[in-house]
Scaffold this active site. Structure first.
Site, PDB file in Angstrom:
ATOM      1  N   TYR A 188      48.216 -17.071  76.677  1.00 11.89           N
ATOM      2  CA  TYR A 188      47.960 -15.873  75.883  1.00 11.89           C
ATOM      3  C   TYR A 188      48.314 -14.631  76.693  1.00 11.89           C
ATOM      4  O   TYR A 188      48.296 -14.650  77.930  1.00 11.89           O
ATOM      5  CB  TYR A 188      46.472 -15.770  75.508  1.00 11.89           C
ATOM      6  CG  TYR A 188      46.021 -16.668  74.390  1.00 11.89           C
ATOM      7  CD1 TYR A 188      45.999 -16.211  73.069  1.00 11.89           C
ATOM      8  CD2 TYR A 188      45.586 -17.971  74.639  1.00 11.89           C
ATOM      9  CE1 TYR A 188      45.559 -17.022  72.033  1.00 11.89           C
ATOM     10  CE2 TYR A 188      45.149 -18.796  73.608  1.00 11.89           C
ATOM     11  CZ  TYR A 188      45.143 -18.311  72.311  1.00 11.89           C
ATOM     12  OH  TYR A 188      44.711 -19.127  71.288  1.00 11.89           O
TER      13      TYR A 188
ATOM     14  N   ASP B  94      41.878 -16.244  65.855  1.00 10.50           N
ATOM     15  CA  ASP B  94      40.888 -15.477  65.098  1.00 10.50           C
ATOM     16  C   ASP B  94      41.568 -14.422  64.221  1.00 10.50           C
ATOM     17  O   ASP B  94      42.759 -14.135  64.370  1.00 10.50           O
ATOM     18  CB  ASP B  94      39.901 -14.800  66.052  1.00 10.50           C
ATOM     19  CG  ASP B  94      38.940 -15.790  66.692  1.00 10.50           C
ATOM     20  OD1 ASP B  94      38.721 -16.875  66.114  1.00 10.50           O
ATOM     21  OD2 ASP B  94      38.401 -15.478  67.772  1.00 10.50           O
TER      22      ASP B  94
ATOM     23  N   ARG C 206      39.319 -12.771  74.596  1.00 12.24           N
ATOM     24  CA  ARG C 206      38.854 -11.404  74.318  1.00 12.24           C
ATOM     25  C   ARG C 206      37.562 -11.091  75.062  1.00 12.24           C
ATOM     26  O   ARG C 206      37.330  -9.942  75.477  1.00 12.24           O
ATOM     27  CB  ARG C 206      38.688 -11.211  72.815  1.00 12.24           C
ATOM     28  CG  ARG C 206      40.030 -11.199  72.078  1.00 12.24           C
ATOM     29  CD  ARG C 206      39.882 -11.441  70.599  1.00 12.24           C
ATOM     30  NE  ARG C 206      39.079 -10.410  69.963  1.00 12.24           N
ATOM     31  CZ  ARG C 206      38.519 -10.539  68.767  1.00 12.24           C
ATOM     32  NH1 ARG C 206      38.666 -11.669  68.070  1.00 12.24           N
ATOM     33  NH2 ARG C 206      37.818  -9.565  68.250  1.00 12.24           N
TER      34      ARG C 206
ATOM     35  N   ARG D 214      43.379 -22.651  66.779  1.00 12.18           N
ATOM     36  CA  ARG D 214      43.038 -21.665  65.758  1.00 12.18           C
ATOM     37  C   ARG D 214      43.028 -20.292  66.406  1.00 12.18           C
ATOM     38  O   ARG D 214      42.560 -20.124  67.531  1.00 12.18           O
ATOM     39  CB  ARG D 214      41.676 -21.981  65.123  1.00 12.18           C
ATOM     40  CG  ARG D 214      40.521 -22.095  66.087  1.00 12.18           C
ATOM     41  CD  ARG D 214      39.265 -22.564  65.385  1.00 12.18           C
ATOM     42  NE  ARG D 214      38.818 -21.638  64.364  1.00 12.18           N
ATOM     43  CZ  ARG D 214      37.892 -21.945  63.456  1.00 12.18           C
ATOM     44  NH1 ARG D 214      37.331 -23.142  63.455  1.00 12.18           N
ATOM     45  NH2 ARG D 214      37.529 -21.063  62.550  1.00 12.18           N
TER      46      ARG D 214
END
Length: 261
Positions: free
Chosen positions: A122, A55, A207, A53
């Site tokens: 990422y 965000d 993050r 998932r």
């Protein structure tokens, strides 16, 4: 014998307009629009399962989901296999401009987009000069942080496996353990990019890591301070989460081939 064929669908999306991948109440998600498009093409309700998932506002250059669709009658051709693009063109025509279908691949019946993934990568993009073309696609900073210090801390991160300090609280996961195999900042022509690869990620983890490394890059804390933060297992000790606009899921790997047969 099942009358269904399982497919993996490879897609990319700009997450600016969406509340993440996963279906949400009272908010538009990528999964919701993909399910609707597939259901229209196949003329029956289709539910997809994503590889993870993302965000709200996070982008994906590579994302996989799986779904089951009925096999065509013997000798027939399904709606997904009626063209050389295996239904890609029809799906892309139904989806908005910021969601693109790359491939639809038949897989074995037990293949699972989320549980079978062996690694995910990422990137977090940062730029320093005002650029209208990077609005919503990268995080703009005024001052250039110290990359050497941030990379020293990033190397320390890879020594650990419990990343509770970087996880959103009250998430329903059995463990906060992740095996990180790459964590480094790379200078680019327009700014800097953080590359991170692991077998799995916690919610908000990347993050939060970037926000903590930025504290080190601004020389507010030392690179070695990252050890105390991680060992505390306390989210409040880590840095604030950086904006979603700079974050991209870039690669998802599986133990089997996902090339079109």
């Amino acid at each position: 014998m099942s009358n269904n064929q399982r497919y993996f669908i490879e897609l990319a999306y700009n997450g600016t307009a969406y509340h993440g991948w996963q279906i949400q109440q009272n908010a538009v998600s990528v999964q919701e629009l993909l399910n609707k498009a597939l259901s229209t093409i196949l003329r029956q309700p289709i539910e997809t399962t994503g590889c993870g998932r993302t965000d709200t506002g996070v982008h994906a250059k590579e994302f996989f989901a799986h779904f089951d669709a009925p096999l065509p009658p013997e000798g027939g051709v399904s709606s997904l296999e009626s063209t050389p693009f295996r239904g890609r063109g029809g799906l892309n025509a139904l989806l908005p401009h910021d969601i693109a279908i790359k491939n639809i691949i038949p897989v074995h019946a037990d293949a699972h987009a989320r549980f079978d993934a062996t690694s995910r990568s990422y990137q977090y993009h940062v730029h320093f000069n005002k650029d209208p073309f990077l609005q919503g696609a990268s995080w703009q900073l005024r001052d250039v942080p110290n990359l050497e210090l941030m990379n020293r801390a990033a190397a320390i991160i890879m020594e650990y496996i419990d990343f509770s300090c970087f996880s959103k609280s009250n998430t329903q996961v059995k463990t906060n353990n992740c095996k990180i195999t790459r964590a480094e900042w790379v200078k680019t022509e327009n700014g800097i990019v953080f590359h991170i690869t692991a077998d799995r990620f916690l919610r908000n983890m990347v993050r939060a890591i970037v926000g903590t490394l930025m504290m080190i890059g601004r020389e507010e804390i030392s690179p070695e301070s990252i050890r105390e933060i991680i060992e505390s297992k306390n989210r409040s000790n880590a840095g604030t989460s950086v904006p979603a606009c700079g974050l991209y899921l870039t690669e998802v790997k599986y133990p089997y081939s996902l090339s079109i047969p």
